[in-house]
Design a protein around this motif. Structure first.
Motif, mmCIF file in Angstrom:
data_model
loop_
_atom_site.group_PDB
_atom_site.id
_atom_site.type_symbol
_atom_site.label_atom_id
_atom_site.label_comp_id
_atom_site.label_asym_id
_atom_site.label_seq_id
_atom_site.Cartn_x
_atom_site.Cartn_y
_atom_site.Cartn_z
ATOM 1 N N ILE A 56 45.239 50.377 -43.541
ATOM 2 C CA ILE A 56 43.800 50.120 -43.609
ATOM 3 C C ILE A 56 43.421 48.965 -42.681
ATOM 4 C CG2 ILE A 56 41.938 49.367 -45.132
ATOM 5 C CD1 ILE A 56 43.306 50.820 -47.404
ATOM 6 N N ILE A 57 44.270 47.933 -42.634
ATOM 7 C CA ILE A 57 43.984 46.780 -41.765
ATOM 8 C C ILE A 57 43.981 47.200 -40.297
ATOM 9 C CG2 ILE A 57 44.900 44.570 -40.967
ATOM 10 C CD1 ILE A 57 45.808 44.034 -43.820
ATOM 11 N N LYS A 58 44.926 48.028 -39.893
ATOM 12 C CA LYS A 58 44.956 48.505 -38.518
ATOM 13 C C LYS A 58 43.737 49.373 -38.199
ATOM 14 C CE LYS A 58 49.938 48.249 -37.753
ATOM 15 N NZ LYS A 58 49.791 47.169 -36.760
ATOM 16 N N TYR A 59 43.260 50.121 -39.203
ATOM 17 C CA TYR A 59 42.065 50.936 -39.007
ATOM 18 C C TYR A 59 40.845 50.046 -38.757
ATOM 19 C CZ TYR A 59 38.069 53.860 -40.274
ATOM 20 O OH TYR A 59 36.860 54.510 -40.275
ATOM 21 N N LEU A 60 40.724 48.980 -39.532
ATOM 22 C CA LEU A 60 39.600 48.056 -39.347
ATOM 23 C C LEU A 60 39.681 47.355 -37.997
ATOM 24 C CD1 LEU A 60 39.397 46.488 -42.931
ATOM 25 C CD2 LEU A 60 37.920 48.242 -41.947
ATOM 26 N N GLN A 61 40.896 47.019 -37.554
ATOM 27 C CA GLN A 61 41.055 46.405 -36.233
ATOM 28 C C GLN A 61 40.642 47.366 -35.116
ATOM 29 O OE1 GLN A 61 45.259 45.144 -36.735
ATOM 30 N NE2 GLN A 61 44.555 43.090 -36.218
ATOM 31 N N SER A 62 40.979 48.652 -35.279
ATOM 32 C CA SER A 62 40.580 49.647 -34.268
ATOM 33 C C SER A 62 39.062 49.780 -34.203
ATOM 34 C CB SER A 62 41.221 51.003 -34.584
ATOM 35 O OG SER A 62 42.627 50.916 -34.574
ATOM 36 N N CYS A 63 38.418 49.816 -35.368
ATOM 37 C CA CYS A 63 36.953 49.873 -35.386
ATOM 38 C C CYS A 63 36.352 48.643 -34.725
ATOM 39 C CB CYS A 63 36.462 50.002 -36.834
ATOM 40 S SG CYS A 63 36.872 51.563 -37.627
ATOM 41 N N PHE A 64 36.943 47.489 -34.967
ATOM 42 C CA PHE A 64 36.475 46.251 -34.349
ATOM 43 C C PHE A 64 36.583 46.334 -32.827
ATOM 44 C CE2 PHE A 64 37.451 41.986 -32.729
ATOM 45 C CZ PHE A 64 36.333 41.282 -33.155
ATOM 46 N N ASN A 65 37.687 46.880 -32.322
ATOM 47 C CA ASN A 65 37.856 47.025 -30.875
ATOM 48 C C ASN A 65 36.818 47.976 -30.287
ATOM 49 O OD1 ASN A 65 39.917 45.244 -30.522
ATOM 50 N ND2 ASN A 65 41.540 46.760 -30.414
ATOM 51 N N TYR A 66 36.544 49.077 -30.989
ATOM 52 C CA TYR A 66 35.533 50.019 -30.511
ATOM 53 C C TYR A 66 34.170 49.345 -30.410
ATOM 54 C CZ TYR A 66 38.972 53.691 -31.503
ATOM 55 O OH TYR A 66 40.090 54.470 -31.513
ATOM 56 N N ILE A 67 33.803 48.568 -31.423
ATOM 57 C CA ILE A 67 32.498 47.899 -31.427
ATOM 58 C C ILE A 67 32.393 46.906 -30.285
ATOM 59 C CG2 ILE A 67 31.065 46.300 -32.754
ATOM 60 C CD1 ILE A 67 32.089 47.665 -35.298
ATOM 61 N N ILE A 68 33.458 46.145 -30.024
ATOM 62 C CA ILE A 68 33.441 45.159 -28.933
ATOM 63 C C ILE A 68 33.356 45.848 -27.577
ATOM 64 C CG2 ILE A 68 34.728 43.300 -27.829
ATOM 65 C CD1 ILE A 68 33.529 42.592 -30.554
ATOM 66 N N ALA A 69 34.110 46.944 -27.397
ATOM 67 C CA ALA A 69 34.116 47.649 -26.116
ATOM 68 C C ALA A 69 32.777 48.315 -25.835
ATOM 69 C CB ALA A 69 35.239 48.678 -26.094
ATOM 70 N N GLN A 70 32.164 48.910 -26.863
ATOM 71 C CA GLN A 70 30.904 49.628 -26.657
ATOM 72 C C GLN A 70 29.699 48.691 -26.576
ATOM 73 O OE1 GLN A 70 30.816 52.376 -29.906
ATOM 74 N NE2 GLN A 70 32.452 53.663 -29.073
#
Length: 608
Positions: free
Chosen positions: A353-367
């Motif tokens: 779950i923590i890795k999933y939240l980190q991936s979402c965080f990366n998507y938000i920063i990139a977009q």
């Protein structure tokens, strides 16, 4: 004329001369008795294979040149054996009477077979510049390039049965080679700076550089007391190092003189730091920025991690106008540390779950690059997204808006999380990032600096101490040159030393550079990244299955052993068993079987 097999037609006179020369070198004659200074080599039992000396041998004989292996330049050896310096007749390698070793080079003492001449010729096995053997200079370059030390290289050579070299010899050659390697590295950084400025001017932008430091000792989390450190400055447009710096707190010559209360002798001292190891990074960055600005370039921003106060010290010593850009990977790492700290009070926060939240965080920063308002809105929505509340989510990264029946693949049973306390904790974490949305809208990367640090650790391993001399500086400079120009920097070093570039050196350098460019081109493709992620997940799944299977097998063997022992022993422990009158005093155990039966668990597919 006589027909000689494999040698064509030769005269009888030639055969007589050949036989007499062969007899002269293979049989003891009165000539050797009269001239006791001349020893005839015993080659009656010589074969093509390497001879092994007898154990317990104390003195070195005149046949030591036959022992072991040597590094020889065939062209130089053939030229030396072409003619005797006194009479001009050809020499034979088998007439060698002695050898003088100079590191990996050597001089063969070859005696002329002419009985009138008997001149002892010094035949070199390699090229020399002045009084230095080329092979020894290239040995020092190879040690710096490959990351080996004197002990490791001697261990490697001794296993090949090649004579070892002394530390004094390689130390002198390292000084000769190291200065040239540093010169080549400095030239590459100047060339990289020109290319970076040209790329920036073409885009009509400002000079933004990525900086990151590395140390020659791993930090334990409590103590950071490395004796040395290095720092690199990389231009994002070219991905090359435009400047670098090294700090060292120790010098072997100075330390030895201080222990004896003496003044140190004149030497090239590389000790340039007296402060703490943590303060090295800020000082090196300040030095590099000043050096770049002294060449007429203005640094507008620095890309770095959030682990030091470097930007504050740079602004205090250089200019307040220099901006600070955060590193994308370090922001993700800091978020992961915050989520893992919540895991202690909320066990439902698994690693997946923590890795999933980190991936979402990366998507938000990139977009949301360049749009801080969008990032702040998406981060506030991310704290509600895992709990099934998608009112504030964006269709750019949330699939539940287009397909409400979707499930969370990373969550237990695909269901959203629950718990008011957990949701409140996540809201506080993402709220702190939302407040810094302006900083998150412009992020950079220090991945190239981390790659350079790994390259330095390969040439100067952390478990070996190189920082008390110039050896560390040479190895960092070699890493800089390799990062900027590839493996062909070795060819440039050899040319500046006045040595031959080397056919095989150039060939392998071209191959390594081609492999690297091909790997870099593949690594940036979308298909390669998806394949790498898929293989990573597959390995993790296989590892979990293997661990589970091993645990079941271990448990099955334990139960099998326990059940077998209970059957052989009979009733030994049972509730109220001592009250049973039928229990006899004559209790015997069944002996263990000769062949232990194997009991393994059945897989579900075996039961079908």
């Amino acid at each position: 004329m006589t027909r000689i097999r494999k040698h064509g037609f030769k005269s009888k006179r030639y055969l007589k001369v050949s036989e007499s020369q062969h007899a002269r070198w293979t049989k003891t004659s009165t000539y050797s008795n009269d001239h006791n200074y001349f020893s005839i080599p015993n080659i009656s039992n010589a074969t093509r294979e390497e001879e092994v000396s007898n154990e317990g041998k104390q003195t070195r004989s005149s046949e030591d040149w036959r022992e072991g292996r040597r590094i020889v330049e065939l062209d130089v050896l053939a030229t030396g054996l072409r003619a005797c310096l006194k009479c001009g007749l050809p020499l034979q390698l088998g007439h060698t009477i002695d050898i003088q070793t100079y590191g990996l080079g050597c001089l063969l003492k070859v005696q002329c077979f002419n009985t009138i001449c008997m001149h002892v010729n010094s035949v070199p096995t390699g090229k020399r510049h002045d009084r230095v053997w080329d092979v020894n200079s290239k040995l020092a370059t190879a040690l710096v390039h490959s990351g080996l030390g004197e002990r490791q290289a001697n261990s490697f050579l001794s296993e090949l049965n090649i004579p070892a070299f002394s530390y004094k010899l390689v130390s002198a050659r390292l000084k000769e080679v190291g200065n040239v390697v540093e010169e080549v590295a400095k030239e590459s950084t100047n060339e990289a700076l020109e290319k970076e400025l040209a790329a920036v001017e073409q885009k009509k932008g400002k000079l933004v550089v990525a900086v990151d430091a590395g140390w020659q000792k791993r930090g334990s989390g409590r103590a950071y007391d490395s004796k040395s450190g290095h720092c690199s400055m990389i231009g994002p447009e070219t991905g090359k190092i435009i400047n670098y710096s090294v700090r060292s707190k120790e010098c072997r010559v100075c330390s030895r003189a201080e222990s004896r209360n003496e003044s140190p002798r004149k030497h090239a001292c590389y000790r340039n730091w007296e402060g703490s190891s943590k303060g090295m990074e800020a000082d090196m960055v300040i030095e590099m920025v000043k050096d770049v600005q002294s060449k007429g370039c203005t640094v507008a921003a620095l890309v770095g991690d959030e682990d030091s106060t470097t930007i504050g010290r740079v602004r205090a010593n250089i200019s307040n106008s220099i901006e600070k850009i955060s590193d994308r990977n370090h922001l993700k790492k800091i978020l992961g540390n915050s989520l893992y700290s919540l895991k202690k009070n909320h066990p439902v926060l698994t690693v997946k779950i923590i890795k999933y939240l980190q991936s979402c965080f990366n998507y938000i920063i990139a977009q949301g690059e360049g749009n801080p308002e969008q990032i702040a809105k998406d981060l506030n929505a991310l704290s509600k997204h895992p709990f099934g509340d998608h009112q504030c989510c964006s269709s750019r990264w949330c699939k539940f808006l287009s397909n409400p029946k979707s499930v969370f693949k990373s969550f237990p049973q695909g269901k959203p999380l629950s718990g008011a306390s957990l949701q409140k904790s996540l809201e506080s974490v993402f709220e702190g990032y939302a407040k810094n949305s302006l900083k998150l809208s412009t992020v950079g990367s220090t991945q190239a600096n981390e790659s350079f640090n790994r390259m330095v650790s390969a040439k100067a391993p952390k478990h070996v101490h190189y920082s008390s001399s110039g050896n560390l500086n040479y190895r960092v400079a070699a890493s800089v040159a390799q990062k900027n120009t590839g493996h062909r920097y070795l060819v440039n070093v050899n040319k500046k030393l006045g040595l031959s570039p080397g056919y095989h050196t150039q060939r392998l350098a071209r191959l390594r550079d081609y492999q690297r460019s091909k790997q870099r081109a593949l690594a940036t493709t979308r298909a390669f990244k998806r394949k790498r992620l898929k293989e990573k997940r597959k390995k993790q799944t296989l590892a979990k299955k293997a661990f589970k299977r091993k645990r079941l097998e271990k448990k099955a063997k334990m139960h099998q052993k326990l059940a077998s022992a209970e059957v052989r022993e009979g009733v030994s422990y049972q509730t109220g068993c001592s009250l049973d009158a039928a229990i006899s005093d004559d209790i015997q155990s069944i002996p263990a079987p000769v062949i232990t039966p194997e009991y393994l668990p059945l897989e579900p597919k075996d039961l079908e």
